[in-house]
Design a protein around this motif. Structure first.
Motif, PDB file in Angstrom:
ATOM      1  N   ASN A 220      50.613  39.889  61.584  1.00  0.00           N
ATOM      2  CA  ASN A 220      51.864  40.459  61.054  1.00  0.00           C
ATOM      3  C   ASN A 220      52.685  39.422  60.274  1.00  0.00           C
ATOM      4  O   ASN A 220      53.890  39.588  60.092  1.00  0.00           O
ATOM      5  CB  ASN A 220      52.723  41.057  62.174  1.00  0.00           C
ATOM      6  CG  ASN A 220      52.070  42.265  62.815  1.00  0.00           C
ATOM      7  OD1 ASN A 220      51.343  43.008  62.143  1.00  0.00           O
ATOM      8  ND2 ASN A 220      52.291  42.455  64.110  1.00  0.00           N
TER       9      ASN A 220
ATOM     10  N   LYS B  57      48.234  50.543  56.483  1.00  0.00           N
ATOM     11  CA  LYS B  57      47.358  49.405  56.787  1.00  0.00           C
ATOM     12  C   LYS B  57      45.997  49.627  56.158  1.00  0.00           C
ATOM     13  O   LYS B  57      45.375  50.669  56.353  1.00  0.00           O
ATOM     14  CB  LYS B  57      47.213  49.221  58.300  1.00  0.00           C
ATOM     15  CG  LYS B  57      46.415  47.964  58.678  1.00  0.00           C
ATOM     16  CD  LYS B  57      46.417  47.739  60.183  1.00  0.00           C
ATOM     17  CE  LYS B  57      45.670  46.468  60.525  1.00  0.00           C
ATOM     18  NZ  LYS B  57      45.659  46.199  61.990  1.00  0.00           N
TER      19      LYS B  57
ATOM     20  N   THR C 251      54.960  52.482  55.387  1.00  0.00           N
ATOM     21  CA  THR C 251      53.954  51.449  55.632  1.00  0.00           C
ATOM     22  C   THR C 251      52.574  52.066  55.725  1.00  0.00           C
ATOM     23  O   THR C 251      52.419  53.261  56.057  1.00  0.00           O
ATOM     24  CB  THR C 251      54.265  50.676  56.934  1.00  0.00           C
ATOM     25  OG1 THR C 251      53.299  49.645  57.110  1.00  0.00           O
ATOM     26  CG2 THR C 251      54.266  51.601  58.136  1.00  0.00           C
TER      27      THR C 251
ATOM     28  N   ASN D  85      58.955  41.994  59.166  1.00  0.00           N
ATOM     29  CA  ASN D  85      57.581  41.949  59.667  1.00  0.00           C
ATOM     30  C   ASN D  85      57.323  43.097  60.643  1.00  0.00           C
ATOM     31  O   ASN D  85      58.195  43.505  61.402  1.00  0.00           O
ATOM     32  CB  ASN D  85      57.338  40.614  60.366  1.00  0.00           C
ATOM     33  CG  ASN D  85      57.448  39.439  59.417  1.00  0.00           C
ATOM     34  OD1 ASN D  85      58.484  39.240  58.802  1.00  0.00           O
ATOM     35  ND2 ASN D  85      56.381  38.657  59.306  1.00  0.00           N
ATOM     36  N   PRO D  86      56.111  43.644  60.644  1.00  0.00           N
ATOM     37  CA  PRO D  86      55.736  44.633  61.656  1.00  0.00           C
ATOM     38  C   PRO D  86      55.794  43.999  63.032  1.00  0.00           C
ATOM     39  O   PRO D  86      55.725  42.753  63.136  1.00  0.00           O
ATOM     40  CB  PRO D  86      54.317  45.028  61.274  1.00  0.00           C
ATOM     41  CG  PRO D  86      54.127  44.523  59.860  1.00  0.00           C
ATOM     42  CD  PRO D  86      55.019  43.334  59.713  1.00  0.00           C
ATOM     43  N   PRO D  87      55.822  44.786  64.134  1.00  0.00           N
ATOM     44  CA  PRO D  87      55.907  46.263  64.144  1.00  0.00           C
ATOM     45  C   PRO D  87      57.324  46.743  63.839  1.00  0.00           C
ATOM     46  O   PRO D  87      58.263  45.956  63.874  1.00  0.00           O
ATOM     47  CB  PRO D  87      55.481  46.608  65.567  1.00  0.00           C
ATOM     48  CG  PRO D  87      55.925  45.425  66.377  1.00  0.00           C
ATOM     49  CD  PRO D  87      55.717  44.211  65.494  1.00  0.00           C
ATOM     50  N   TYR D  88      57.460  48.068  63.608  1.00  0.00           N
ATOM     51  CA  TYR D  88      58.737  48.600  63.147  1.00  0.00           C
ATOM     52  C   TYR D  88      59.361  49.520  64.207  1.00  0.00           C
ATOM     53  O   TYR D  88      58.655  50.187  64.988  1.00  0.00           O
ATOM     54  CB  TYR D  88      58.542  49.362  61.834  1.00  0.00           C
ATOM     55  CG  TYR D  88      58.039  48.444  60.744  1.00  0.00           C
ATOM     56  CD1 TYR D  88      58.860  47.439  60.240  1.00  0.00           C
ATOM     57  CD2 TYR D  88      56.733  48.560  60.254  1.00  0.00           C
ATOM     58  CE1 TYR D  88      58.390  46.575  59.241  1.00  0.00           C
ATOM     59  CE2 TYR D  88      56.264  47.706  59.274  1.00  0.00           C
ATOM     60  CZ  TYR D  88      57.093  46.708  58.766  1.00  0.00           C
ATOM     61  OH  TYR D  88      56.647  45.854  57.806  1.00  0.00           O
TER      62      TYR D  88
ATOM     63  N   PHE E 125      59.815  55.605  61.149  1.00  0.00           N
ATOM     64  CA  PHE E 125      60.285  54.238  61.335  1.00  0.00           C
ATOM     65  C   PHE E 125      61.619  54.026  60.639  1.00  0.00           C
ATOM     66  O   PHE E 125      61.879  54.567  59.546  1.00  0.00           O
ATOM     67  CB  PHE E 125      59.270  53.229  60.793  1.00  0.00           C
ATOM     68  CG  PHE E 125      57.995  53.183  61.586  1.00  0.00           C
ATOM     69  CD1 PHE E 125      57.983  53.482  62.946  1.00  0.00           C
ATOM     70  CD2 PHE E 125      56.787  52.832  60.968  1.00  0.00           C
ATOM     71  CE1 PHE E 125      56.802  53.415  63.675  1.00  0.00           C
ATOM     72  CE2 PHE E 125      55.613  52.779  61.690  1.00  0.00           C
ATOM     73  CZ  PHE E 125      55.622  53.087  63.050  1.00  0.00           C
TER      74      PHE E 125
ATOM     75  N   ALA F 104      54.282  47.391  53.264  1.00  0.00           N
ATOM     76  CA  ALA F 104      55.524  48.015  53.743  1.00  0.00           C
ATOM     77  C   ALA F 104      56.578  47.984  52.650  1.00  0.00           C
ATOM     78  O   ALA F 104      56.598  47.079  51.799  1.00  0.00           O
ATOM     79  CB  ALA F 104      56.031  47.302  54.992  1.00  0.00           C
TER      80      ALA F 104
ATOM     81  N   THR G 267      48.759  44.899  55.954  1.00  0.00           N
ATOM     82  CA  THR G 267      49.792  45.924  56.130  1.00  0.00           C
ATOM     83  C   THR G 267      50.732  45.865  54.928  1.00  0.00           C
ATOM     84  O   THR G 267      51.275  44.782  54.616  1.00  0.00           O
ATOM     85  CB  THR G 267      50.592  45.710  57.419  1.00  0.00           C
ATOM     86  OG1 THR G 267      49.712  45.815  58.533  1.00  0.00           O
ATOM     87  CG2 THR G 267      51.704  46.739  57.542  1.00  0.00           C
TER      88      THR G 267
ATOM     89  N   THR H 212      61.234  52.949  56.722  1.00  0.00           N
ATOM     90  CA  THR H 212      60.131  52.009  56.500  1.00  0.00           C
ATOM     91  C   THR H 212      58.897  52.825  56.191  1.00  0.00           C
ATOM     92  O   THR H 212      58.453  53.643  57.011  1.00  0.00           O
ATOM     93  CB  THR H 212      59.879  51.129  57.725  1.00  0.00           C
ATOM     94  OG1 THR H 212      61.009  50.297  57.955  1.00  0.00           O
ATOM     95  CG2 THR H 212      58.649  50.243  57.499  1.00  0.00           C
TER      96      THR H 212
END
Length: 872
Positions: A74, A156, A154, A225-228, A210, A130, A128, A152
């Protein structure tokens, strides 16, 4: 205070960034373009963003950064600047024909950011992508404080560790056609289906949307940065249930369906799509969208399940949904054996079933054959359910007993629910068939009884019962009469123990029906006791030494009239004679119909004591009126009446057309049939008049008609025709074959120039009238004489140019032409001619040509032509 609140709200409104409150959904997609430099991979990455319609310049960021992170750690790798490559409004040009309200207009502005190509090294955990932006619109139903919540977006790209060549995968794509209409509180369907170019299998599920960016900093250069973090859903909504428990998504097709919540407005829905390759999940794609629930109603068929039909074989139906427009209906009642009656096109039909049973009823509604909707339910037909109950009870201190009397023709009674209406407690209920309840105080109580049977019949009986403060005593009488030395049995009814007082001259004083024999008038008191409840009542027993009776005074009536007899007595029962002419010989004041003087005898009884008396009803005949025999007279004539009477005076009505109404033999001359009434009075004791009616019938006026004057030639038979009567007489009889018929034939020889006949006709009673006809005889061959000139000036002389036939049987035609050959007149009727006009306009002086064609009395054709001069 109000000014402060307004000022604060104004400050908050002015402080909202112009670039916020516009995002309504979006999704990332990517496409593998092939190998890049060395071991790099090339991808095309696209972000589709849904915004409010026609966003402002501040809300429409251009360019933006796609933030790229390591799919495993991430960690941020780089930002890629991306420009807007397409922008358009998505909406409806016209309304949905099957939904109420206005659905046309813009739904979203769709903005597409496309990164045509980017080279990325092949990493084990992929990448990822975003993009973050704030904020969403205010007032979203399933998000708390939605105007401060960001987005958000996003996706992947899988790495080499996934296998299945997932690192060269292309994501599934969504169609941008999101204009489905969703109505609050109604069933809807909304497709989130995607298409995969690699042929991978797809599955769908609801997932969390998100949050991203912030109200204070709506635009960020690099996404976090992920996670959201998940957006703050408002209870009871969640990411897995964004529109409540009644809305679901098909995991195979991506079709969202169900009953929309009843609150109109917008709902955030996020759908996660999983790609499966050879049974392995290799990648995930997300699409988020704000779905608008409108204040509208779609065309639908809705049949709310009904209870069993228990009161007959006829069932009424209706669509329980409120619909747009005037839909077409097709009902199927589930009884094919009823033939054409099994279906109906009415909006609220009824159907009579031939037998009991369970029937599947189906309704289809549509608008001109479009957007059909169907629903069905089972109808149970088991008529013959009769709920009811009875109750007993003496007073509130003791239990009241309730007994179910329900009857059912089908099945059996299986449940009972009682509410006894006792407002002092909530426990006044029972599910027993025959319960008891003790009330705390007297007064009316509203008892409710709900009963069912095994076939599904349900009914309710409501009844108001009177809870007594003391037991009820019922006495058939409160006063009675006996003769001295006799006895009488008293009667009382009720629940409990009876006791009577005084105890003298009484037998069975502790029973409901004692026998008493008082020597003088006495009051007897009864007491009723039932487990603490008590009541008292009384009966007076009057004692007399003898029966008193007066039959009444003698009276005089008109013969055959009805008279009421009025006796006076203290008796208890009565008997009149003779009984045959009385309406009821066993009452004190019967009605009698008397045709002759009669002596009536009445006997009155008190027990074994009796008394008898008489009265005489004298009858006097009605005055006699005889108006005489009804005459029939001729029109405009008179007749004398011959009446007779038995009485002292009389009168006639009406007196119109009568020469003297004060005599019995007046002369009347009515112009039409009239009834005369003779009324007679006398002074012999009958105050009512006698009447008789005589009908003077006036025959219709006789009108004789001998026909029109005519002409013949010598030896031409002439058929005369008379009308107007029953018998006929022609005079003189010259040339006639019979003078006593209505249609004699006349033939005339030489020497007779003309004959004037008189026709006398009479009707059935001898009324007569006469008429005349002149026959002129020509000594020529049959011919038609046409005048050579005429002067149509309206002076009554020579105004008509008309053919004069002699010896002619039939005129075929008579025609006149002007000098240009135009036909100006034509006829085939004898006696008609030309008045010198064409189409109502006078013609000027001139010469006209005529032609005539006829058949004479011998059947020979006759044709002539000539000229006639019109003189003005």
């Amino acid at each position: 205070m109000k000014r402060f609140i307004f000022f604060t709200a104004l400050i908050l409104a002015l402080s909202v960034p112009a670039s916020a409150a516009h995002i309504k959904g979006g999704f990332f997609t990517y496409k593998y373009l092939g190998p890049g430099t060395g071991t790099n991979l090339r991808f095309n990455v696209t972000l589709t963003v849904y915004m409010i319609c026609n966003p402002s310049t501040g809300q429409l960021s251009n360019p933006i950064n796609f933030s790229i992170f390591n799919g495993g750690t991430n960690q941020w790798i780089q930002d890629a600047s991306v420009n807007i490559t397409n922008q358009f409004n998505l909406g409806k040009v016209r309304d949905e024909p099957c939904i109420t309200g206005d659905q046309s207009g813009c739904y979203y502005t769709v903005v597409i950011y496309d990164l045509p190509s980017i080279e990325l090294p092949a990493l084990p955990d992929g990448y990822t992508f975003a993009y973050q932006r704030c904020c969403r619109i205010n007032g979203i139903n399933n998000i708390t404080n939605s105007g401060n919540v960001g987005n958000t977006f996003t996706i992947k790209i899988p790495g080499t560790n996934v296998g299945q060549n997932a690192h060269t995968n292309s994501s599934p794509g969504f169609l941008v056609n999101d204009t489905a209409v969703v109505c609050a509180g109604s069933y809807f369907e909304y497709s989130f289906q995607a298409a995969d170019t690699d042929g991978d299998s797809l599955s769908y599920q609801f997932c969390d949307a998100f949050d991203g960016a912030s109200f204070a900093t709506p635009v960020v250069t690099t996404a976090s940065n992920p996670p959201y973090a998940t957006i703050p859903y408002a209870a009871p909504y969640t990411g897995a249930s964004p529109m409540g428990s009644l809305v679901n998504i098909n995991p195979t097709t991506g079709l969202i369906s169900g009953i929309c919540p009843g609150l109109s407005g917008e709902y955030v829905i996020c759908v996660c799509v999983t790609e499966w390759r050879n049974g392995q999940a290799i990648a995930f794609t997300r699409k988020e969208l704000h779905v608008r629930a409108g204040d509208c109603s779609p065309l639908s068929a809705e049949l709310i399940p009904r209870q069993t039909t228990c009161d007959g074989f006829t069932v009424n139906f209706q669509n329980d949904a409120l619909n747009v427009g005037v839909p077409d209906y097709i009902w199927n009642f589930g009884e094919p054996s009823s033939g054409a009656n099994n279906t109906s096109l009415l909006p609220t039909p009824s159907h009579t079933y031939a037998d009991t049973g369970i029937y599947k009823v189906k309704l289809t509604v549509s608008l001109a054959g479009l957007c059909a909707a169907t629903d069905s339910f089972d109808v149970k037909v088991y008529p013959g359910f009769f709920p009811g109950f009875i109750y007993t009870g003496s007073c509130y201190l003791n239990p009241y007993s309730f007994t179910d009397t329900t009857r059912t023709n089908y099945g059996f009674v299986d449940t009972w629910s009682w509410n006894f209406g006792d407002l002092t407690t909530l426990a006044d209920t029972s599910h027993n068939q025959n319960p008891q309840w003790t009330f705390p105080a007297p007064g009316p109580r509203n008892v409710t009884f709900i009963v069912t049977n095994s076939k599904g019949c349900v009914d309710t009986v409501n009844a108001t019962i009177d809870v007594l403060g003391k037991p009820l005593i019922t006495l058939p009488f409160n006063d009675t009469l006996i003769c001295k030395t006799e006895s009488v049995q008293l009667h009382a009814t009720g629940t409990g123990v009876f006791s009577w007082t005084p105890l003298s001259n009484i037998i069975n004083a502790n029973s409901a029906n004692p026998t008493v024999s008082p020597p003088v008038t006495t009051w007897y008191y009864v007491n009723l006791s039932d487990n603490g409840c008590a009541n008292t009542d009384s009966v007076r027993v009057r004692v007399v030494d003898a029966v008193s009776l007066v039959a009444g005074n003698d009276t005089t009536i008109c013969q055959g009239d009805q008279v009421q007899l009025h006796a006076n007595s203290n008796g208890l029962t009565y008997s009149w004679t003779p009984a045959g002419i009385l309406d009821n010989p066993n009452i004190i004041n019967p009605f009698a119909t008397v045709n002759s003087t009669t002596v009536f005898t009445i006997t009155a009884f008190i027990g074994n004591c009796s008394a008898t008396d008489q009265l005489t009803v004298i009858t006097v005949p009605y005055p006699v009126a005889n108006a005489g025999e009804p005459p029939v007279i001729c029109y405009n004539t008179s007749t004398q009446l011959h009446a007779s009477i038995t009485g002292s005076s009389f009168n006639w009505t009406p007196t119109v057309y009568m020469n003297n109404p004060n005599v019995l033999n007046p002369v009347v001359s009515p112009p039409r049939t009239t009834s005369y009434i003779l009324t007679v009075f006398d002074t012999l004791g009958c105050p009512k008049p006698g009447r008789d009616t005589i009908l003077v019938t006036v025959n219709p006026k006789v009108i004789a008609n001998a026909g029109h004057d005519t002409t013949v030639v010598i030896n031409q038979p002439l058929h005369l025709l008379g009308t107007g009567g029953v018998t006929y007489f022609w005079s003189p009889g010259t040339g006639l074959n019979n003078v006593n018929i209505f249609n004699p034939t006349g033939v005339y020889g030489p020497g007779i120039d003309s004959v004037k006949y008189k026709l006398l006709v009479t009707d059935a009673i001898g009324c007569s009238d006469s008429d005349y006809v002149v026959v002129r005889i020509f000594r020529t061959e049959p011919a038609i004489f046409i005048p050579t000139a005429f002067t149509p000036n309206g002076d009554g002389l020579n105004d008509i140019e008309m053919p004069i036939p002699v010896g002619i049987d039939k005129l075929l035609y008579f025609r006149i032409y002007n000098r240009w050959g135009q036909e100006v007149f034509a006829t085939s009727t004898i006696g008609q001619g030309w008045d010198g006009k064409i189409n109502g306009r006078n013609q000027g002086s001139g010469v006209f040509v005529w032609v005539v064609n006829a058949v004479d009395y011998l059947g020979r054709s006759y044709f002539r032509k000539g000229t006639v001069t019109l003189i003005r």
